[in-house]
Design a protein around this motif. Structure first.
Motif, PDB file in Angstrom:
ATOM      1  N   GLY A  89      -5.591 -53.504 -55.667  1.00 44.44           N
ATOM      2  CA  GLY A  89      -5.330 -53.755 -54.279  1.00 44.44           C
ATOM      3  C   GLY A  89      -5.947 -52.464 -53.639  1.00 44.44           C
ATOM      4  O   GLY A  89      -6.564 -51.612 -54.189  1.00 44.44           O
ATOM      5  N   PRO A  90      -5.938 -52.385 -52.237  1.00 42.32           N
ATOM      6  CA  PRO A  90      -6.589 -51.362 -51.813  1.00 42.32           C
ATOM      7  C   PRO A  90      -5.985 -50.037 -52.037  1.00 42.32           C
ATOM      8  O   PRO A  90      -4.720 -49.690 -52.585  1.00 42.32           O
ATOM      9  N   ALA A  91      -6.891 -48.761 -51.822  1.00 42.39           N
ATOM     10  CA  ALA A  91      -6.244 -47.572 -52.289  1.00 42.39           C
ATOM     11  C   ALA A  91      -4.807 -47.071 -51.737  1.00 42.39           C
ATOM     12  O   ALA A  91      -4.781 -47.172 -50.513  1.00 42.39           O
ATOM     13  N   GLY A  92      -4.020 -46.727 -52.331  1.00 38.35           N
ATOM     14  CA  GLY A  92      -2.580 -46.489 -51.938  1.00 38.35           C
ATOM     15  C   GLY A  92      -1.818 -47.506 -51.750  1.00 38.35           C
ATOM     16  O   GLY A  92      -0.383 -47.472 -51.585  1.00 38.35           O
ATOM     17  N   ALA A  93      -2.130 -48.949 -51.773  1.00 38.05           N
ATOM     18  CA  ALA A  93      -1.308 -49.890 -52.076  1.00 38.05           C
ATOM     19  C   ALA A  93      -1.602 -50.729 -53.217  1.00 38.05           C
ATOM     20  O   ALA A  93      -1.396 -52.043 -53.028  1.00 38.05           O
ATOM     21  N   GLU A  94      -1.846 -49.934 -54.367  1.00 38.31           N
ATOM     22  CA  GLU A  94      -2.270 -51.176 -55.627  1.00 38.31           C
ATOM     23  C   GLU A  94      -1.024 -51.738 -56.060  1.00 38.31           C
ATOM     24  O   GLU A  94       0.137 -51.089 -55.894  1.00 38.31           O
ATOM     25  N   ARG A  95      -1.166 -52.635 -56.650  1.00 32.37           N
ATOM     26  CA  ARG A  95      -0.081 -53.587 -57.337  1.00 32.37           C
ATOM     27  C   ARG A  95      -0.312 -53.337 -58.942  1.00 32.37           C
ATOM     28  O   ARG A  95      -1.354 -53.605 -59.349  1.00 32.37           O
ATOM     29  N   PRO A  96       0.756 -53.179 -59.494  1.00 35.93           N
ATOM     30  CA  PRO A  96       0.663 -53.185 -61.114  1.00 35.93           C
ATOM     31  C   PRO A  96       0.439 -54.336 -61.705  1.00 35.93           C
ATOM     32  O   PRO A  96       1.113 -55.484 -61.262  1.00 35.93           O
ATOM     33  N   ALA A  97      -0.237 -54.413 -62.829  1.00 36.15           N
ATOM     34  CA  ALA A  97      -0.623 -55.681 -63.262  1.00 36.15           C
ATOM     35  C   ALA A  97      -1.082 -55.639 -64.749  1.00 36.15           C
ATOM     36  O   ALA A  97      -1.128 -54.406 -65.447  1.00 36.15           O
ATOM     37  N   VAL A  98      -0.848 -56.796 -65.602  1.00 36.07           N
ATOM     38  CA  VAL A  98      -1.311 -56.681 -67.034  1.00 36.07           C
ATOM     39  C   VAL A  98      -2.239 -57.883 -67.199  1.00 36.07           C
ATOM     40  O   VAL A  98      -2.203 -59.048 -66.185  1.00 36.07           O
ATOM     41  N   LEU A  99      -3.268 -57.972 -68.028  1.00 34.01           N
ATOM     42  CA  LEU A  99      -4.272 -58.792 -68.227  1.00 34.01           C
ATOM     43  C   LEU A  99      -3.579 -59.727 -69.432  1.00 34.01           C
ATOM     44  O   LEU A  99      -3.120 -59.255 -70.247  1.00 34.01           O
ATOM     45  N   GLY A 100      -3.668 -61.140 -69.302  1.00 33.72           N
ATOM     46  CA  GLY A 100      -3.332 -61.928 -70.376  1.00 33.72           C
ATOM     47  C   GLY A 100      -4.399 -62.076 -71.292  1.00 33.72           C
ATOM     48  O   GLY A 100      -5.416 -61.637 -71.006  1.00 33.72           O
TER      49      GLY A 100
ATOM     50  N   ASP B 271      -6.347 -64.471 -71.870  1.00 33.09           N
ATOM     51  CA  ASP B 271      -7.698 -65.233 -71.464  1.00 33.09           C
ATOM     52  C   ASP B 271      -8.288 -64.454 -70.350  1.00 33.09           C
ATOM     53  O   ASP B 271      -9.215 -64.974 -69.339  1.00 33.09           O
ATOM     54  N   GLY B 272      -7.898 -63.090 -70.022  1.00 35.24           N
ATOM     55  CA  GLY B 272      -8.278 -62.383 -68.872  1.00 35.24           C
ATOM     56  C   GLY B 272      -7.584 -62.893 -67.506  1.00 35.24           C
ATOM     57  O   GLY B 272      -7.890 -62.003 -66.544  1.00 35.24           O
ATOM     58  N   THR B 273      -6.601 -63.623 -67.481  1.00 41.18           N
ATOM     59  CA  THR B 273      -5.857 -63.687 -66.147  1.00 41.18           C
ATOM     60  C   THR B 273      -4.964 -62.532 -65.947  1.00 41.18           C
ATOM     61  O   THR B 273      -4.332 -62.081 -66.791  1.00 41.18           O
ATOM     62  N   ALA B 274      -5.004 -62.038 -64.687  1.00 43.45           N
ATOM     63  CA  ALA B 274      -4.129 -60.893 -64.366  1.00 43.45           C
ATOM     64  C   ALA B 274      -2.812 -61.481 -63.894  1.00 43.45           C
ATOM     65  O   ALA B 274      -2.715 -62.461 -62.941  1.00 43.45           O
ATOM     66  N   TYR B 275      -1.771 -60.930 -64.083  1.00 48.27           N
ATOM     67  CA  TYR B 275      -0.314 -61.035 -63.905  1.00 48.27           C
ATOM     68  C   TYR B 275       0.373 -59.827 -63.110  1.00 48.27           C
ATOM     69  O   TYR B 275       0.175 -58.690 -63.511  1.00 48.27           O
ATOM     70  N   ASP B 276       1.149 -60.156 -62.183  1.00 53.05           N
ATOM     71  CA  ASP B 276       1.822 -59.110 -61.296  1.00 53.05           C
ATOM     72  C   ASP B 276       2.841 -58.556 -61.978  1.00 53.05           C
ATOM     73  O   ASP B 276       3.659 -59.480 -62.527  1.00 53.05           O
ATOM     74  N   LEU B 277       3.103 -57.351 -62.117  1.00 54.39           N
ATOM     75  CA  LEU B 277       4.235 -56.577 -62.919  1.00 54.39           C
ATOM     76  C   LEU B 277       5.237 -56.110 -61.586  1.00 54.39           C
ATOM     77  O   LEU B 277       5.994 -55.182 -62.084  1.00 54.39           O
ATOM     78  N   SER B 278       4.890 -56.397 -60.420  1.00 60.13           N
ATOM     79  CA  SER B 278       5.499 -55.809 -59.433  1.00 60.13           C
ATOM     80  C   SER B 278       7.145 -56.089 -59.554  1.00 60.13           C
ATOM     81  O   SER B 278       8.074 -55.261 -59.267  1.00 60.13           O
ATOM     82  N   GLY B 279       7.560 -56.942 -60.469  1.00 56.60           N
ATOM     83  CA  GLY B 279       8.934 -57.252 -60.427  1.00 56.60           C
ATOM     84  C   GLY B 279       9.572 -56.508 -61.526  1.00 56.60           C
ATOM     85  O   GLY B 279      10.833 -56.310 -61.836  1.00 56.60           O
ATOM     86  N   ARG B 280       8.722 -55.885 -62.655  1.00 60.30           N
ATOM     87  CA  ARG B 280       9.220 -55.043 -63.616  1.00 60.30           C
ATOM     88  C   ARG B 280       8.959 -53.586 -63.357  1.00 60.30           C
ATOM     89  O   ARG B 280       9.785 -52.747 -63.682  1.00 60.30           O
ATOM     90  N   THR B 281       7.868 -53.040 -62.396  1.00 59.97           N
ATOM     91  CA  THR B 281       8.096 -51.702 -62.195  1.00 59.97           C
ATOM     92  C   THR B 281       7.235 -51.551 -60.806  1.00 59.97           C
ATOM     93  O   THR B 281       6.462 -52.205 -60.409  1.00 59.97           O
ATOM     94  N   ARG B 282       7.467 -50.366 -59.999  1.00 59.11           N
ATOM     95  CA  ARG B 282       6.865 -50.063 -58.841  1.00 59.11           C
ATOM     96  C   ARG B 282       5.314 -49.808 -59.004  1.00 59.11           C
ATOM     97  O   ARG B 282       4.618 -50.177 -58.167  1.00 59.11           O
ATOM     98  N   ASP B 283       4.964 -49.251 -60.279  1.00 53.89           N
ATOM     99  CA  ASP B 283       3.645 -48.912 -60.331  1.00 53.89           C
ATOM    100  C   ASP B 283       3.093 -48.395 -61.853  1.00 53.89           C
ATOM    101  O   ASP B 283       4.487 -48.341 -62.556  1.00 53.89           O
ATOM    102  N   ILE B 284       2.073 -48.382 -62.234  1.00 55.51           N
ATOM    103  CA  ILE B 284       1.845 -47.880 -63.445  1.00 55.51           C
ATOM    104  C   ILE B 284       1.778 -46.353 -63.225  1.00 55.51           C
ATOM    105  O   ILE B 284       0.792 -45.806 -63.022  1.00 55.51           O
ATOM    106  N   ASP B 285       2.846 -45.818 -63.621  1.00 52.10           N
ATOM    107  CA  ASP B 285       3.002 -44.088 -63.622  1.00 52.10           C
ATOM    108  C   ASP B 285       3.658 -43.708 -64.645  1.00 52.10           C
ATOM    109  O   ASP B 285       3.973 -44.566 -65.405  1.00 52.10           O
ATOM    110  N   GLY B 286       3.873 -42.598 -64.545  1.00 49.58           N
ATOM    111  CA  GLY B 286       4.442 -41.678 -65.627  1.00 49.58           C
ATOM    112  C   GLY B 286       5.769 -42.210 -65.844  1.00 49.58           C
ATOM    113  O   GLY B 286       6.153 -42.484 -67.106  1.00 49.58           O
ATOM    114  N   ALA B 287       6.661 -42.554 -65.003  1.00 52.22           N
ATOM    115  CA  ALA B 287       8.175 -43.252 -65.297  1.00 52.22           C
ATOM    116  C   ALA B 287       7.732 -44.542 -66.070  1.00 52.22           C
ATOM    117  O   ALA B 287       8.632 -44.703 -66.952  1.00 52.22           O
ATOM    118  N   PHE B 288       6.996 -45.414 -65.799  1.00 50.33           N
ATOM    119  CA  PHE B 288       6.684 -46.645 -66.320  1.00 50.33           C
ATOM    120  C   PHE B 288       6.309 -46.430 -67.863  1.00 50.33           C
ATOM    121  O   PHE B 288       6.700 -47.072 -68.780  1.00 50.33           O
TER     122      PHE B 288
END
Length: 286
Positions: free
Chosen positions: A7-18, A20-37
């Motif tokens: 996503g745009p700088a400052g408004a990125e959404r955390p995701a994981v690649l499956g 097959d290379g499909t990206a899946y939204d992790l917003s329901g699990r964490t606010r961001d890919i950060d130190g706490a996560f």
């Protein structure tokens, strides 16, 4: 597992690649890919996320035309290791260091893997450096062994440790002056967890400028390997979850190419480290 931020700088959404290379939204699990996560990303949590992605149980994110951000949200600190490849030290005319050469980069130098890199005002010698980056996942203090060092590493990603050589070497001897400009640490596209990477000393590094191969090395040629470096750093500073360590670059920087031009506006730099993903940056004036 491959983690990323979309996503745009400052408004990125955390995701994981499956698988097959499909990206899946992790917003329901964490606010961001950060130190706490990352601090909570133990083996069980990672396995649960990977299983949900493999089963298609998470919301999908269409990556077409979407910006990829740095795979870890604004690190607390970026620690650099200089002259960590024998061939690079030789091309720089420097002695092999007896201990790791350490410098710090501001966290606001971190940008996405395909973001524009800005040549600083007054720059004469902006250069590239393909590097393996280590992302810390546990607090590290006075580590005693390589096993302890391995236990604090969340994963790895690709980095370009962009450097202004005149600022680095000709402006009072402070390396940080040449390492700290905005956009000078493109990271990503993915944070690949340590279990998937395996041995970090078996990764090729390659970098191209305008399609011409400039760097072609291997992490096997590091003077101070990854685990030794992390252990060493923990004697001098506390490493925290989300911190990033950029581990040095092999030969082939512009400094070592006689007659080669330093980076100019309009140049395209592309780089990759093993299977950690590829970067592409357009150079422009700040």
């Amino acid at each position: 597992m491959k983690l990323l931020r979309v996503g745009p700088a400052g408004a990125e959404r955390p995701a994981v690649l499956g698988p097959d290379g499909t990206a899946y939204d992790l917003s329901g699990r964490t606010r961001d890919i950060d130190g706490a996560f990352l601090a909570g990303l133990d083996r069980a949590a990672a396995a649960a996320i990977a299983a949900e992605a493999a089963a298609g149980a998470l919301p999908r994110i269409d990556l077409d035309g979407r910006r990829i951000g740095a795979p870890v949200a604004r690190p607390g600190k970026v620690v650099g290791i200089g002259l960590n490849y024998r061939d690079h030290a030789a091309e720089a005319g420097a002695a092999i260091p007896a201990e790791p050469v350490v410098f710090l980069k501001p966290s606001n130098t971190v940008v996405g893997p395909n973001d524009t890199v800005l040549i600083p005002r007054g720059s004469e010698k902006t250069d590239y450096e393909a590097e393996l980056a280590v992302v810390i996942g546990r607090t590290a203090r006075y580590l005693e062994s390589d096993a302890e060092a391995a236990a604090v590493i969340a994963g790895y990603t690709t980095a370009n440790d962009v450097t202004e050589r005149a600022f680095q070497h000709e402006r009072g001897g402070q390396w940080d002056k040449g390492k700290s400009a905005e956009t000078f640490t493109p990271l990503g596209p993915w944070l690949v967890t340590a279990d998937e990477v395996g041995d970090p000393q078996r990764l090729p590094l390659r970098l191209w400028v305008n399609g011409g191969l400039r760097q072609d090395g291997s992490t096997a040629d590091m003077i101070f390997p990854v685990l030794e470096t992390v252990r060493y750093l923990s004697r001098f500073m506390v490493l925290e979850p989300g911190d990033v360590v950029v581990t040095g670059t092999p030969a082939g920087v512009t400094l070592g190419h006689r007659g080669a031009s330093f980076l100019r506006p309009g140049d395209i730099v592309e780089l990759e480290v093993g299977d950690l993903g590829r970067q592409r940056q357009l150079l422009a004036n700040a």
